[in-house]
Design a protein around this motif. Structure first.
Motif, PDB file in Angstrom:
ATOM      1  N   TYR A  46       0.808   6.551  -6.580  1.00  9.63           N
ATOM      2  CA  TYR A  46       0.132   7.450  -7.310  1.00  9.63           C
ATOM      3  C   TYR A  46       0.436   9.104  -6.902  1.00  9.63           C
ATOM      4  N   LEU A  47       0.775   9.495  -5.958  1.00  4.27           N
ATOM      5  CA  LEU A  47       1.188  10.646  -5.674  1.00  4.27           C
ATOM      6  C   LEU A  47       2.534  11.269  -6.556  1.00  4.27           C
ATOM      7  N   THR A  48       3.137  10.560  -6.978  1.00  6.66           N
ATOM      8  CA  THR A  48       4.776  10.610  -7.849  1.00  6.66           C
ATOM      9  C   THR A  48       4.261  10.982  -9.308  1.00  6.66           C
ATOM     10  N   LEU A  49       2.748  10.021  -9.790  1.00  2.00           N
ATOM     11  CA  LEU A  49       3.275   9.754 -10.453  1.00  2.00           C
ATOM     12  C   LEU A  49       1.766  10.726 -11.373  1.00  2.00           C
ATOM     13  N   GLY A  50       0.677  10.684 -10.071  1.00  5.14           N
ATOM     14  CA  GLY A  50      -0.411  11.772 -10.677  1.00  5.14           C
ATOM     15  C   GLY A  50       0.041  12.723 -10.395  1.00  5.14           C
ATOM     16  N   PRO A  51       0.038  13.681  -9.268  1.00  5.06           N
ATOM     17  CA  PRO A  51      -0.343  14.871  -9.148  1.00  5.06           C
ATOM     18  C   PRO A  51       0.677  15.435  -8.833  1.00  5.06           C
ATOM     19  N   GLY A  52       1.730  14.526  -8.491  1.00  2.00           N
ATOM     20  CA  GLY A  52       3.213  15.324  -8.385  1.00  2.00           C
ATOM     21  C   GLY A  52       4.188  15.520  -9.491  1.00  2.00           C
ATOM     22  N   HIS A  53       3.756  15.345 -10.528  1.00  2.00           N
ATOM     23  CA  HIS A  53       3.666  15.035 -12.055  1.00  2.00           C
ATOM     24  C   HIS A  53       5.281  15.064 -11.962  1.00  2.00           C
ATOM     25  N   CYS A  54       6.262  14.190 -11.523  1.00  2.00           N
ATOM     26  CA  CYS A  54       7.204  14.515 -11.646  1.00  2.00           C
ATOM     27  C   CYS A  54       7.912  13.683 -13.022  1.00  2.00           C
ATOM     28  N   ALA A  55       7.325  12.875 -13.179  1.00  2.00           N
ATOM     29  CA  ALA A  55       8.331  12.367 -15.037  1.00  2.00           C
ATOM     30  C   ALA A  55       7.726  13.807 -15.510  1.00  2.00           C
ATOM     31  N   GLU A  56       7.284  14.644 -16.068  1.00  2.00           N
ATOM     32  CA  GLU A  56       6.833  15.483 -16.170  1.00  2.00           C
ATOM     33  C   GLU A  56       8.221  15.793 -16.487  1.00  2.00           C
ATOM     34  N   CYS A  57       9.314  16.549 -15.877  1.00  2.00           N
ATOM     35  CA  CYS A  57      10.062  16.502 -15.683  1.00  2.00           C
ATOM     36  C   CYS A  57      11.763  15.653 -15.642  1.00  2.00           C
ATOM     37  N   HIS A  58      11.273  14.926 -15.316  1.00  2.00           N
ATOM     38  CA  HIS A  58      12.963  14.076 -15.238  1.00  2.00           C
ATOM     39  C   HIS A  58      12.680  13.260 -15.933  1.00  2.00           C
ATOM     40  N   THR A  59      11.832  12.955 -16.803  1.00  2.00           N
ATOM     41  CA  THR A  59      11.230  12.119 -17.883  1.00  2.00           C
ATOM     42  C   THR A  59      12.047  12.742 -19.669  1.00  2.00           C
ATOM     43  N   PRO A  60      12.976  12.506 -20.008  1.00  2.00           N
ATOM     44  CA  PRO A  60      13.028  13.179 -20.778  1.00  2.00           C
ATOM     45  C   PRO A  60      11.219  13.261 -22.324  1.00  2.00           C
ATOM     46  N   ARG A  61      11.663  14.015 -22.997  1.00  2.00           N
ATOM     47  CA  ARG A  61      11.001  13.813 -24.357  1.00  2.00           C
ATOM     48  C   ARG A  61      11.509  14.016 -25.310  1.00  2.00           C
ATOM     49  N   ASN A  62      10.925  13.876 -26.327  1.00  2.00           N
ATOM     50  CA  ASN A  62      10.721  13.532 -28.080  1.00  2.00           C
ATOM     51  C   ASN A  62      10.628  14.365 -28.745  1.00  2.00           C
TER      52      ASN A  62
ATOM     53  N   ARG B 251       5.378  11.960   2.390  1.00  2.00           N
ATOM     54  CA  ARG B 251       6.790  12.035   1.729  1.00  2.00           C
ATOM     55  C   ARG B 251       7.545  10.925   2.283  1.00  2.00           C
ATOM     56  N   ASN B 252       7.506   9.516   3.374  1.00  2.00           N
ATOM     57  CA  ASN B 252       7.801   8.523   2.718  1.00  2.00           C
ATOM     58  C   ASN B 252       7.348   7.436   1.806  1.00  2.00           C
ATOM     59  N   ALA B 253       6.131   7.753   1.415  1.00  2.00           N
ATOM     60  CA  ALA B 253       5.485   6.613   0.954  1.00  2.00           C
ATOM     61  C   ALA B 253       6.107   7.136  -1.074  1.00  2.00           C
ATOM     62  N   ILE B 254       5.927   8.041  -1.428  1.00  2.00           N
ATOM     63  CA  ILE B 254       6.745   8.549  -2.801  1.00  2.00           C
ATOM     64  C   ILE B 254       8.482   8.558  -2.076  1.00  2.00           C
ATOM     65  N   ILE B 255       9.203   8.229  -1.210  1.00  2.00           N
ATOM     66  CA  ILE B 255      11.189   8.194  -1.283  1.00  2.00           C
ATOM     67  C   ILE B 255      10.597   6.772  -1.740  1.00  2.00           C
ATOM     68  N   THR B 256       9.552   5.626  -0.768  1.00  2.00           N
ATOM     69  CA  THR B 256       9.473   4.066  -1.292  1.00  2.00           C
ATOM     70  C   THR B 256       9.445   3.944  -2.537  1.00  2.00           C
TER      71      THR B 256
ATOM     72  N   GLU C  79       0.542  -1.722  -0.041  1.00  2.00           N
ATOM     73  CA  GLU C  79      -0.040  -0.254  -0.370  1.00  2.00           C
ATOM     74  C   GLU C  79       1.133   1.219  -0.394  1.00  2.00           C
ATOM     75  N   VAL C  80       1.859   1.221   0.773  1.00  2.00           N
ATOM     76  CA  VAL C  80       3.001   2.354   0.987  1.00  2.00           C
ATOM     77  C   VAL C  80       2.952   2.686  -0.401  1.00  2.00           C
ATOM     78  N   TRP C  81       3.817   2.050  -0.737  1.00  2.00           N
ATOM     79  CA  TRP C  81       4.360   1.591  -2.858  1.00  2.00           C
ATOM     80  C   TRP C  81       3.716   3.137  -3.668  1.00  2.00           C
ATOM     81  N   ASN C  82       2.142   2.072  -3.650  1.00  2.00           N
ATOM     82  CA  ASN C  82       1.331   1.944  -4.485  1.00  2.00           C
ATOM     83  C   ASN C  82       0.594   3.905  -3.864  1.00  2.00           C
ATOM     84  N   ARG C  83       0.706   4.210  -3.097  1.00  2.00           N
ATOM     85  CA  ARG C  83       0.433   5.606  -2.028  1.00  2.00           C
ATOM     86  C   ARG C  83       2.200   5.974  -2.924  1.00  2.00           C
ATOM     87  N   GLY C  84       2.787   5.926  -2.745  1.00  2.00           N
ATOM     88  CA  GLY C  84       4.040   6.937  -3.574  1.00  2.00           C
ATOM     89  C   GLY C  84       3.831   7.258  -4.805  1.00  2.00           C
TER      90      GLY C  84
END
Lengths: 288, 150
Positions: A185-201, A277-282, A178-183
């Motif tokens: 969701y927050l990272t991929l969805g609202p946190g939108h971390c990939a928008e900067c940390h994943t390269p673009r074509n 925050r700890n879920a995101i770290i996990t 559950e902790v990993w999934n919580r992290g």
């Protein structure tokens, strides 16, 4: 208790110290999503009123002007229904039916639940309405890098969407806890971390074959580092290092994050409850 | 969908002009201030090490805190007008908003002084809180507005 939560005692002390320092812990789910989403970072200028439109974002695809998202009916999103807001966030379509440029990260927000989006809109409705119109975006074609041709690519956006976007929902991964999934969701969805940390074509779409491997040519010309779990990314970071970083902006070598990430930490990750925050770290330490 | 993407990418790759830029070393005052900033980072790393791990060395916190305060006071002089020779991570906002930049340097000096005072009182918890405030508001607060990258 998850093994990753047995952080060194001293980091726990730091967590306590900075929690005591934090002035604006989120009061409810809507404000928490607002903080982790970092809405302020793009939609507010350095000196201007909150969320009344942000500083221009200069990208290889042109200059984007983040619009006013205060509840002002004429120039903000005050006239929007919940359904309008959900459609904008999950599908990247305006209430008038026009597609948004993917500089607005609906490609990540599409993972958010309707309940969370309604909570977020509820928080945005409490912001002071401000009357302020935003300039039109100024687009250019990056495939001819030596010519800054002004373009209106709204029509081409439908083609872009056909190639690169389908509305999605976050689906919990069954063999993760559950902790990993919580992290996740927050990272991929609202946190939108990939928008900067994943390269673009070349078309500005996230290149998922190289997820989390950083972007040397990010927004504002910033070099966005890789956060993969190997040595090129944050493989050498302990959970305590990540916790300090997301609370204070301090890197393991004593340096402190600048511009974009400093704002994300200041307005977002430093305010999160420890468990989020700890879920995101996990999740970050165990990327798929 | 993946095939469409791949086919399109192949076509575009074929017509795209490759661009490249060689790695470059900073020179002159840009090189100097990068070194000075790295020194600040090293003091900050030393403080983190003491406060979170080597707590028996608490009496050395003041050495690093005072060094940071001294260097912080010298920061504005490291950024004369037009010292934006690439490569640099300095943002033009430094010169567009000199008062704000001066205030940010003053803030770091003050917060480092607070850390020195907290360490002098021997209060480990207060020292940690002062270190966190210095890092977040002193270092990070300035980097957020005036430094590119990360």
């Amino acid at each position: 208790m998850h093994i990753l939560f047995v952080l060194p005692l001293a980091v726990g002390v730091i967590a306590g110290a900075s929690s005591a320092l934090a002035q604006n812990q989120p009061a409810d789910r809507g404000e928490l999503l607002f903080d982790i989403g970092g809405c302020t970072n793009c939609h507010t200028t350095r000196e201007g009123p909150a969320l009344a439109g942000g500083d221009p974002i200069v990208s290889p695809f042109g200059t984007f002007y983040p619009p006013n998202i205060t509840p002002d009916a004429a120039t903000g999103i005050g006239g929007w229904s919940d359904a309008d807001f959900i459609k904008a966030m999950r599908e990247g379509i305006s209430p008038e039916g026009d597609p948004y440029y993917p500089a607005f990260p609906f490609t990540s927000y599409t993972h958010m639940s309707d309940a969370d989006l309604i909570a977020l809109k509820g928080y945005l409705d409490t912001i002071e309405p401000v009357e302020a119109s935003s300039p039109d975006h100024e687009l250019k074609m990056p495939v001819w890098p030596y010519l800054d041709i002004p373009l209106d690519l709204r029509v081409a956006l439908w083609g872009w969407r056909w190639l690169f976007f389908e509305p999605e929902r976050f689906e919990p991964v069954a063999d993760r806890d559950e902790v990993w999934n919580r992290g996740a969701y927050l990272t991929l969805g609202p946190g939108h971390c990939a928008e900067c940390h994943t390269p673009r074509n070349l078309f500005g779409a996230l290149d998922h074959a190289r997820d989390w491997s950083g972007n040397p040519d990010g927004a504002e010309g910033e070099n966005v580092p890789a956060i993969t779990a190997d040595a090129a990314g944050i493989g050498d970071w302990s959970e305590g290092d990540l916790s300090l970083f997301l609370q204070l902006g301090m890197l393991p070598d004593g340096d402190f994050a600048g511009s974009g990430m400093a704002k994300i930490i200041n307005n977002g990750t430093s305010k999160l409850p420890d468990e989020d925050r700890n879920a995101i770290i996990t999740f970050l330490k165990n990327l798929p | 969908m993946k095939f469409r993407t791949l086919a399109l990418a192949a076509v575009v790759f074929a017509i795209t002009v490759p661009t490249g830029s060689g790695a470059q070393e900073a020179t002159g005052i840009v090189a100097y201030r990068e070194t000075a900033m790295k020194a600040l980072g090293a003091h900050s790393g030393a403080l983190k090490s003491i406060l979170t791990d080597q707590t028996q060395l608490m009496d050395q916190v003041g050495i690093h805190a005072r060094a940071i305060a001294d260097i912080a006071a010298a920061i504005p002089a490291m950024f004369p007008e037009d010292s934006l020779d690439p490569p640099t991570e300095a943002l033009p906002s430094i010169w567009e908003d000199p008062d704000g930049f001066q205030a940010a340097a003053d803030r770091l000096a003050k917060l480092a002084g607070d850390l020195d005072a907290a360490a002098g009182s021997g209060d480990a918890q207060a020292s940690l809180a002062a270190f966190a405030a210095m890092g977040k508001d002193g270092c990070g607060g300035c980097h957020a507005d005036y430094r590119k990258k990360n």
